[in-house]
Design a protein around this motif. Sequence first.
Motif, short mmCIF file in Angstrom:
data_model
loop_
_atom_site.label_atom_id
_atom_site.label_comp_id
_atom_site.label_asym_id
_atom_site.label_seq_id
_atom_site.Cartn_x
_atom_site.Cartn_y
_atom_site.Cartn_z
N GLY A 108 0.78 -1.11 -0.06
CA GLY A 108 0.05 -0.15 0.10
C GLY A 108 0.94 1.35 0.11
O GLY A 108 0.37 2.24 -0.55
N LEU A 109 1.98 1.21 0.70
CA LEU A 109 2.88 2.58 0.66
C LEU A 109 3.64 2.71 -0.50
O LEU A 109 3.78 3.81 -1.06
CB LEU A 109 3.81 2.35 1.96
N VAL A 110 4.00 1.55 -1.06
CA VAL A 110 4.95 1.87 -2.36
C VAL A 110 4.32 1.72 -3.62
O VAL A 110 4.63 2.03 -4.71
CB VAL A 110 6.18 0.92 -2.25
N GLY A 111 3.12 1.26 -3.52
CA GLY A 111 2.23 0.96 -5.08
C GLY A 111 2.05 2.41 -5.83
O GLY A 111 2.45 2.39 -6.60
N SER A 112 1.56 3.31 -4.90
CA SER A 112 1.27 4.37 -5.56
C SER A 112 2.54 5.40 -5.83
O SER A 112 2.65 6.16 -6.75
CB SER A 112 0.40 5.35 -4.73
N LEU A 120 11.18 0.06 -6.96
CA LEU A 120 9.89 -0.31 -6.10
C LEU A 120 8.99 -1.28 -6.96
O LEU A 120 8.62 -2.25 -6.38
CB LEU A 120 9.00 1.11 -5.78
N GLN A 121 8.58 -0.97 -8.13
CA GLN A 121 8.10 -1.90 -9.06
C GLN A 121 8.50 -3.47 -9.23
O GLN A 121 7.59 -4.51 -9.24
CB GLN A 121 7.76 -1.22 -10.42
N ASN A 122 9.77 -3.41 -9.57
CA ASN A 122 10.55 -4.86 -9.96
C ASN A 122 10.99 -5.55 -8.70
O ASN A 122 11.42 -6.70 -8.87
CB ASN A 122 11.50 -4.36 -11.26
N VAL A 123 11.45 -4.80 -7.57
CA VAL A 123 12.13 -5.41 -6.46
C VAL A 123 11.25 -5.64 -5.28
O VAL A 123 11.19 -6.45 -4.57
CB VAL A 123 13.47 -4.77 -6.25
N VAL A 124 10.62 -4.26 -4.78
CA VAL A 124 9.99 -4.27 -3.50
C VAL A 124 8.64 -4.84 -3.53
O VAL A 124 8.51 -5.74 -2.80
CB VAL A 124 10.01 -2.74 -2.96
N ILE A 125 7.85 -4.52 -4.44
CA ILE A 125 6.22 -5.11 -4.51
C ILE A 125 6.36 -6.57 -4.63
O ILE A 125 5.81 -7.22 -4.20
CB ILE A 125 5.80 -4.33 -5.66
N PRO A 126 7.18 -6.91 -5.72
CA PRO A 126 7.18 -8.51 -5.72
C PRO A 126 7.76 -9.27 -4.56
O PRO A 126 7.38 -10.47 -4.35
CB PRO A 126 8.13 -8.88 -6.84
N ASN A 127 8.65 -8.70 -3.75
CA ASN A 127 9.17 -8.97 -2.38
C ASN A 127 8.64 -8.34 -1.25
O ASN A 127 9.37 -8.24 -0.35
CB ASN A 127 10.51 -9.23 -2.54
N ALA A 128 7.39 -8.12 -1.30
CA ALA A 128 6.69 -7.13 -0.21
C ALA A 128 6.85 -7.65 1.15
O ALA A 128 6.95 -6.73 1.89
CB ALA A 128 5.27 -6.69 -0.59
N GLN A 141 4.29 4.43 -8.96
CA GLN A 141 3.47 5.13 -10.37
C GLN A 141 3.61 6.45 -10.47
O GLN A 141 3.10 7.28 -11.25
CB GLN A 141 1.89 4.77 -10.32
N SER A 142 3.96 7.07 -9.26
CA SER A 142 3.80 8.77 -9.22
C SER A 142 5.16 9.53 -10.20
O SER A 142 6.29 8.98 -10.09
CB SER A 142 4.24 9.07 -7.76
N PRO A 143 4.58 10.66 -10.74
CA PRO A 143 5.69 11.00 -11.54
C PRO A 143 6.62 11.97 -10.52
O PRO A 143 7.99 12.27 -11.11
CB PRO A 143 4.68 12.32 -12.36
N ASP A 144 6.36 12.06 -9.26
CA ASP A 144 7.37 12.58 -8.51
C ASP A 144 8.52 11.98 -7.94
O ASP A 144 9.60 12.32 -7.58
CB ASP A 144 6.65 13.43 -7.23
N THR A 145 8.15 10.35 -8.08
CA THR A 145 9.35 9.42 -7.81
C THR A 145 10.50 9.52 -8.74
O THR A 145 10.07 9.30 -10.05
CB THR A 145 8.75 8.11 -7.70
N PRO A 146 11.58 9.38 -8.40
CA PRO A 146 12.57 9.31 -9.57
C PRO A 146 12.52 7.95 -10.16
O PRO A 146 12.04 6.97 -9.74
CB PRO A 146 13.92 9.22 -8.66
N GLY A 147 12.84 8.18 -11.73
CA GLY A 147 12.46 6.84 -12.38
C GLY A 147 13.14 5.58 -12.05
O GLY A 147 12.45 4.66 -11.93
N TRP A 148 14.44 5.98 -11.50
CA TRP A 148 15.12 4.33 -11.21
C TRP A 148 14.69 4.01 -9.86
O TRP A 148 14.62 2.65 -9.67
CB TRP A 148 16.83 4.72 -10.98
N TYR A 149 14.00 4.77 -8.79
CA TYR A 149 13.43 4.32 -7.81
C TYR A 149 12.24 3.66 -7.94
O TYR A 149 11.73 2.90 -7.53
CB TYR A 149 13.48 5.57 -6.55
N GLY A 150 11.35 4.34 -8.79
CA GLY A 150 10.17 3.47 -9.39
C GLY A 150 10.25 2.35 -9.84
O GLY A 150 9.43 1.56 -9.56
N TRP A 151 11.09 2.11 -10.66
CA TRP A 151 11.51 0.84 -11.27
C TRP A 151 11.97 -0.01 -10.10
O TRP A 151 11.54 -1.19 -9.87
CB TRP A 151 12.59 0.93 -12.29
#
Length: 194
Positions: free
Chosen positions: A68-72, A87-95, A75-85
């Motif tokens: 819930g914390l990292v999902g939004s 979150l999406q590819n490392v943190v969420i699958p291993n939440a 996807q946020s345009p304010d999150t740096p691209g590398w960090y969004g990647w």
Amino acid sequence: MLDRLVHPPMRPEEFQEPRWARFLFASTTAAWLWLVVRLYVASVFLPAGWAKITSGKWLFGDGSPIQGLVGSASQSPDTPGWYGWFLQNVVIPNASVFATLVALGETAVGLGLLVGLLTGIAAFGGVFLNANFVLAGALGQNPALIILGTLLALAWRNAGWIGLDRWFMPWIHREVFAEQAGGEAPPPTAALTT
């Protein structure tokens, strides 16, 4: 004047610290200031980590609190691209793993700062956690905690002096670092000045 420029340059280890830096980062008197900072930062981390551990959701759970914390944030345009990647590819699958790491990390940082054990490492861990929270878009008091944690990490020699580091740091330097240097351990001396 030209004579001063011709001499070989000084090496970094030859530079002397300014008097204010020696006071803040190496004196036992300033350790009282760092005690106040340490206890404040511990009072933020320890209850947060303990609440996560005892909630039954963060520690070895399904990872839903962190999703819930990292999902939004991913996807946020304010999150740096590398960090969004990340979150999406490392943190969420291993939440589940990351939720457990956050809960245990916050608790470890809080305990380390509370008792003054491995203070510099605990402070650096707090800075790392807070930097990740800021990158994920959670500001709150995190920027202030980053500044205080960075100062505590810089004051690693005396920030835990009023705590367990008073005994642990001299022991670890005598037992580990003196042996690695290949020489005999130096006789115990007053490591910090007032």
